[in-house]
Design an enzyme around this catalytic site. Structure first.
Site, short mmCIF file in Angstrom:
data_model
loop_
_atom_site.label_atom_id
_atom_site.label_comp_id
_atom_site.label_asym_id
_atom_site.label_seq_id
_atom_site.Cartn_x
_atom_site.Cartn_y
_atom_site.Cartn_z
N ARG A 121 64.46 69.73 69.31
CA ARG A 121 64.84 68.81 70.28
C ARG A 121 63.51 67.62 70.68
O ARG A 121 63.67 66.80 71.74
CB ARG A 121 65.39 69.19 71.72
CG ARG A 121 66.62 70.04 71.42
CD ARG A 121 67.45 70.34 72.61
NE ARG A 121 68.72 71.07 72.25
CZ ARG A 121 68.72 72.34 71.83
NH1 ARG A 121 67.51 73.05 72.32
NH2 ARG A 121 69.77 73.02 71.54
N LYS A 143 60.01 53.14 67.44
CA LYS A 143 61.33 52.99 66.75
C LYS A 143 61.05 53.97 65.38
O LYS A 143 60.10 53.81 64.73
CB LYS A 143 61.44 51.51 66.08
CG LYS A 143 62.10 50.67 67.13
CD LYS A 143 62.81 49.53 66.68
CE LYS A 143 63.30 48.55 67.85
NZ LYS A 143 63.66 47.19 67.31
N HIS A 248 63.38 37.74 61.05
CA HIS A 248 63.97 38.94 60.35
C HIS A 248 65.31 38.66 60.00
O HIS A 248 66.06 39.48 59.22
CB HIS A 248 63.84 40.23 61.45
CG HIS A 248 62.37 40.75 61.25
ND1 HIS A 248 61.05 39.98 61.85
CD2 HIS A 248 61.80 41.74 60.77
CE1 HIS A 248 59.94 40.87 61.44
NE2 HIS A 248 60.68 41.93 61.04
N HIS A 265 59.10 43.85 52.16
CA HIS A 265 59.88 43.32 53.60
C HIS A 265 59.09 42.10 54.36
O HIS A 265 59.56 41.30 54.60
CB HIS A 265 59.79 44.37 54.48
CG HIS A 265 59.95 44.17 55.95
ND1 HIS A 265 61.41 43.95 56.37
CD2 HIS A 265 59.48 44.06 57.07
CE1 HIS A 265 61.45 43.60 57.46
NE2 HIS A 265 60.13 43.89 58.12
#
Ligand code: NAD
Ligand code: GLY
Length: 366
Positions: A121, A143, A248, A265
């Site tokens: 967790r 992120k 983006h 990217h």
């Protein structure tokens, strides 16, 4: 080592930027007072270059280091490989006070961070980013996640690292094309937040491309400062953080429509930033010739500035989920008002997007 702080209440952490600092990582990690068992996650490419140095530093600091490697490539950023990683962590008997060290580019950082969020967790993790993109963008902000066949980065968690350890020297082994791709995100910071930084990048291209230490340190520091400030104010992208996605929307469409792999990217983001700057002028959000300035800087750093020839507008629109049926509607974009300032959530009529993509992002011929 210079330290910046990402302010997030009890989840605040430092970004430590230095040159030749991998050998000091062990002591820095010990400063987090974790358990003596620790995992070092990397891929074979990065491990061959820096794995032994990092492992030795951690061992010297008193850690029992369990090494986990994942094959090199975006195609391995998956749930399957995350599970394999978790299996290794369990086998190594990492406990809840263990720390996971992610050594590599954005792929390793995103996936190892996600594994850290899941293991028991959630355990702490340390980012040791080794690509420019990871040093200025993906290692900061929490992120984490993996790709799914139905979408890139669709499975993940917000899980902040406990430390980001940047050694600028690792950029020396980075393939030039990867370095340039990272520069797209750096240019992005100038456009969205800092006109003086944008000018600095224009004036110091030679130093930056030669990896001149002072120029490089300034560039990474300023990029991290901007990202840290934005993330501190809006960790979960309720509003402001969306400015980081400038370039983006169209960039992602270019990646999807060319089938991933044709463009890195950052290269797709460079194309997207130029196209979206042009869009900002077309819908009169931009108060100056912002497209010209963005395009010039993008090209100065050897990045593509135009939607590739032969790529049909229809394919791009489809990638943006904007098919014929939706063409009467509008889309939301992050658009520059001028270099240094963007607006999020700007409505743009779908026809304007179509018109832009149909003519390409190239300037009209004289
Ligand atoms: P990457 O991790 O695939 O690294 C690029 C290549 O460089 C790889 O082959 C890698 O092995 C190699 N490499 C790494 N460091 C090296 C070094 N020092 N010397 C030589 N080779 C080296 O790609 P990336 O551009 O770093 O990251 C792309 C990923 O980051 C994508 O998955 C993207 O979704 C993610 N991302 C995440 C965020 C975020 O906020 N979490 C932001 C932007 C991008
Ligand atoms: N890379 C976009 C973000 O971190 O929000």
């Amino acid at each position: 080592v210079e330290r910046l702080r990402v302010e997030l209440a009890d989840r605040s952490y430092d970004i430590a930027i230095g040159t030749g600092t991998l050998d000091a990582l062990g002591d820095a990690v010990r400063g987090l007072s974790p358990s003596p068992r620790l995992a070092l996650v990397s891929n074979p490419t990065v491990h061959a270059l820096y794995g032994p140095r990092v492992r030795d530093s951690l061992t010297r600091a008193g850690f029992a280091v369990h090494e986990v490697t994942v094959p090199d490539g975006e195609q391995y950023k998956t749930l399957l490989w995350t599970e394999k990683m978790l299996t290794e962590l369990l086998r190594s008997r990492l406990d809840r006070r263990s720390v996971l060290v992610a050594l590599g580019g954005g792929v390793i950082g995103d996936m190892a961070g996600f594994a850290a969020a899941l293991y028991m967790r959630g355990i702490r993790f340390v980012q040791v980013p080794t690509t420019l993109l990871a040093q200025v963008d993906s290692s900061v902000g929490g992120k984490t996640g993996v790709n799914h066949p139905l979408g890139k980065n669709m499975i993940g968690a917000f899980w902040q690292p406990s430390l980001v350890w940047v050694d600028l020297e690792t950029l020396r082994s980075l393939p030039p094309r990867q370095f340039r791709a990272g520069m797209a995100e750096v240019i992005k910071y100038g456009v969205i937040r800092d006109e003086a930084f944008f000018r600095f990048l224009g004036e110091h291209e030679k130093d930056v491309s030669a990896l001149e230490p002072e120029a490089l340190a300034h560039l990474v520091r300023r990029s991290c400062e901007i990202k840290a400030e934005v993330v501190s104010r809006d960790e979960r992208e309720a509003g402001l953080r969306a400015i980081l996605n400038y370039g983006h929307t169209i960039g992602h469409a270019v990646e999807t429509a060319t089938g991933y792999g044709a463009y890195l990217h950052g290269e797709a983001v460079a194309i997207g930033m130029c196209a979206e700057a042009r869009l900002a002028e077309a819908v009169k959000v931009a108060a100056e010739k912002v497209h010209e300035r963005v395009r010039r800087l993008v090209e100065l750093y050897g990045l593509p500035a135009e939607v590739p020839e032969g790529l049909e507008a229809a394919a791009l629109l489809e990638a943006m989920h904007l098919d014929k049926k939706a063409l009467s509607g509008e889309m939301r974009f992050i658009l520059p008002v001028r270099v240094g300032t963007v607006r999020v959530n700007e409505p743009v009529p779908a026809e304007a997007v179509q018109a832009l993509l149909s003519t390409g992002s190239r300037p009209p011929s004289p």
